[in-house]
Design a protein around this motif. Structure first.
Motif, PDB file in Angstrom:
ATOM      1  N   ALA A 126       0.848  -1.194   0.000  1.00  0.00           N
ATOM      2  CA  ALA A 126       0.000   0.000   0.000  1.00  0.00           C
ATOM      3  C   ALA A 126       0.883   1.244   0.000  1.00  0.00           C
ATOM      4  N   ILE A 127       0.561   2.196  -0.864  1.00  0.00           N
ATOM      5  CA  ILE A 127       1.313   3.446  -0.913  1.00  0.00           C
ATOM      6  C   ILE A 127       0.831   4.352   0.222  1.00  0.00           C
ATOM      7  N   VAL A 131       2.386  10.132  -0.376  1.00  0.00           N
ATOM      8  CA  VAL A 131       3.380   9.669  -1.351  1.00  0.00           C
ATOM      9  C   VAL A 131       2.700   9.515  -2.713  1.00  0.00           C
ATOM     10  N   GLY A 132       3.230  10.185  -3.732  1.00  0.00           N
ATOM     11  CA  GLY A 132       2.655  10.107  -5.065  1.00  0.00           C
ATOM     12  C   GLY A 132       3.042   8.823  -5.772  1.00  0.00           C
ATOM     13  N   ALA A 299      12.647  10.513   5.217  1.00  0.00           N
ATOM     14  CA  ALA A 299      14.038  10.181   5.505  1.00  0.00           C
ATOM     15  C   ALA A 299      14.882  10.162   4.235  1.00  0.00           C
ATOM     16  N   VAL A 300      14.265   9.741   3.137  1.00  0.00           N
ATOM     17  CA  VAL A 300      14.931   9.740   1.832  1.00  0.00           C
ATOM     18  C   VAL A 300      13.996  10.425   0.834  1.00  0.00           C
ATOM     19  N   THR A 301      14.390  11.580   0.362  1.00  0.00           N
ATOM     20  CA  THR A 301      13.594  12.319  -0.620  1.00  0.00           C
ATOM     21  C   THR A 301      13.895  11.805  -2.021  1.00  0.00           C
ATOM     22  N   VAL A 302      12.847  11.524  -2.786  1.00  0.00           N
ATOM     23  CA  VAL A 302      13.050  11.015  -4.152  1.00  0.00           C
ATOM     24  C   VAL A 302      12.358  11.852  -5.211  1.00  0.00           C
ATOM     25  N   SER A 303      11.406  12.693  -4.809  1.00  0.00           N
ATOM     26  CA  SER A 303      10.605  13.416  -5.806  1.00  0.00           C
ATOM     27  C   SER A 303      11.458  14.308  -6.693  1.00  0.00           C
ATOM     28  N   ASP A 304      12.476  14.958  -6.115  1.00  0.00           N
ATOM     29  CA  ASP A 304      13.289  15.869  -6.917  1.00  0.00           C
ATOM     30  C   ASP A 304      14.271  15.131  -7.825  1.00  0.00           C
TER      31      ASP A 304
END
Length: 334
Positions: A126-127, A131-132, A299-304
């Motif tokens: 499940a997302i 969180v997109g 804790a870990v950004t991934v969108s950028d």
């Protein structure tokens, strides 16, 4: 519906296909994002021995369950759950492992079927709220990075070198910081890609030449506690051993080409410095769930890191961007 199918090396086609129907124990999802990676570029160029064409590609998958609207992320590597390795909790090295986009049609499609064996190993997550879909699709490569750093025991106070400034290298920088690394240095021979990555993940230093010499200089001659080779480079692996500190850990994260897998290793460095060299092979379902948690908690950004969002019809453009190192992360939105 539209799909992107691999037919042969150099031959990926956008085609019309019937909308799939889920069988017993299966799950049908509406794909919202399926991100691309270097493996997709390799498949496009060389094919893969586990792919019998025609095959819908794509293995970094996030979407909605058709019947319920539930937002989910799907694992890529599918352990059998029954062999000796799986029973011992070593699902990443399951000898019977299969993969989405290889053995089963993947996420470069508007709709796809999640096989029953994925559900049997808790491979649909499940997302979390906030969180997109695009971010959730990056949980799969982050799960692989999490496996690699767990094996290399990245921890508080470590000086960490990441060799390779692609999307995997960027995720390694971010995760190392989340695990408490004191300093993280990023290495790449492609100065343009290194600059692009550094602008996003802000390593403590960037190195584009003479990496062994530069790492030793940055660490006062001591070397790095952990060196991660996030690139398919034998030279990087050889350099990694030479720049590791005493009792350092070296992660051979990126595999080498099948026709050139042998490197020169000074075993006396391993012996006298008491080095540990570890491999890293994909991720388990548990790693995927943990990766989603790290993203959701910030804790870990991934969108950028997602620099390009393309339509399904542009999948070849996305693979080309990955091949040229002109993007960090490319996601496809069917």
């Amino acid at each position: 519906m539209k799909v992107a199918r691999f037919h042969a090396p150099g031959d990926i086609r956008i085609e019309d296909a019937p909308e799939p129907v889920a069988g017993p124990g299966e799950l049908k999802i509406r794909v919202r994002n399926c991100s691309t990676c270097g493996t997709d570029a390799k498949i496009h160029k060389h094919g893969h021995h586990h792919i019998v064409p025609p095959r819908v590609m794509g293995h970094e998958i996030a979407g909605e369950v058709v019947d319920t609207g539930a937002r989910v992320q799907v694992i890529a590597a599918i352990p059998c759950g029954r062999c000796e390795e799986c029973r011992r909790g070593r699902q990443t090295i399951c000898p019977n492992q299969e993969s989405m986009g290889y053995h089963y049609d993947g996420g470069f499609a508007e709709y796809m079927i999640v096989p029953a064996k994925v559900l049997a190993v808790n491979g649909v997550n499940a997302i979390p709220d906030g969180v997109g879909f695009a971010e959730a699709s990056v949980a799969e490569p982050l799960a692989c990075v999490l496996n690699g750093q767990s094996l290399a025991r990245v921890g508080a106070g470590d000086d960490v070198v990441v060799m390779g400034a692609g999307p995997i290298g960027c995720l390694h920088v971010r995760l190392a910081r989340a695990r408490g690394a004191a300093r993280v240095f990023l290495v790449d021979v492609n100065a343009e890609r290194l600059a692009m990555a550094a602008e996003l993940v802000r390593p403590d230093a960037v190195i584009d030449s003479n990496p062994v010499e530069q790492v030793l200089k940055l660490t006062g001659g001591r070397g790095a506690d952990v060196v991660i080779t996030a690139a398919a480079s034998g030279a990087a692996q050889e350099q990694a051993v030479r720049m590791a500190a005493r009792q350092g850990r070296v992660s051979f994260f990126g595999g080498l080409p099948k026709d050139d897998p042998v490197i020169a290793l000074d075993s006396n460095l391993v012996h006298y410095r008491e080095l540990t060299i570890v491999g890293a092979n994909g991720s388990s379902p548990a790693h995927n769930a943990e990766a989603l948690r790290l993203v959701a908690e910030g804790a870990v950004t991934v969108s950028d890191l997602i620099t390009h969002r393309l339509e399904l019809e542009q999948v070849l453009d996305g693979i080309d961007l990955v091949s040229r190192g002109a993007a960090i992360k490319v996601t496809i939105e069917p």
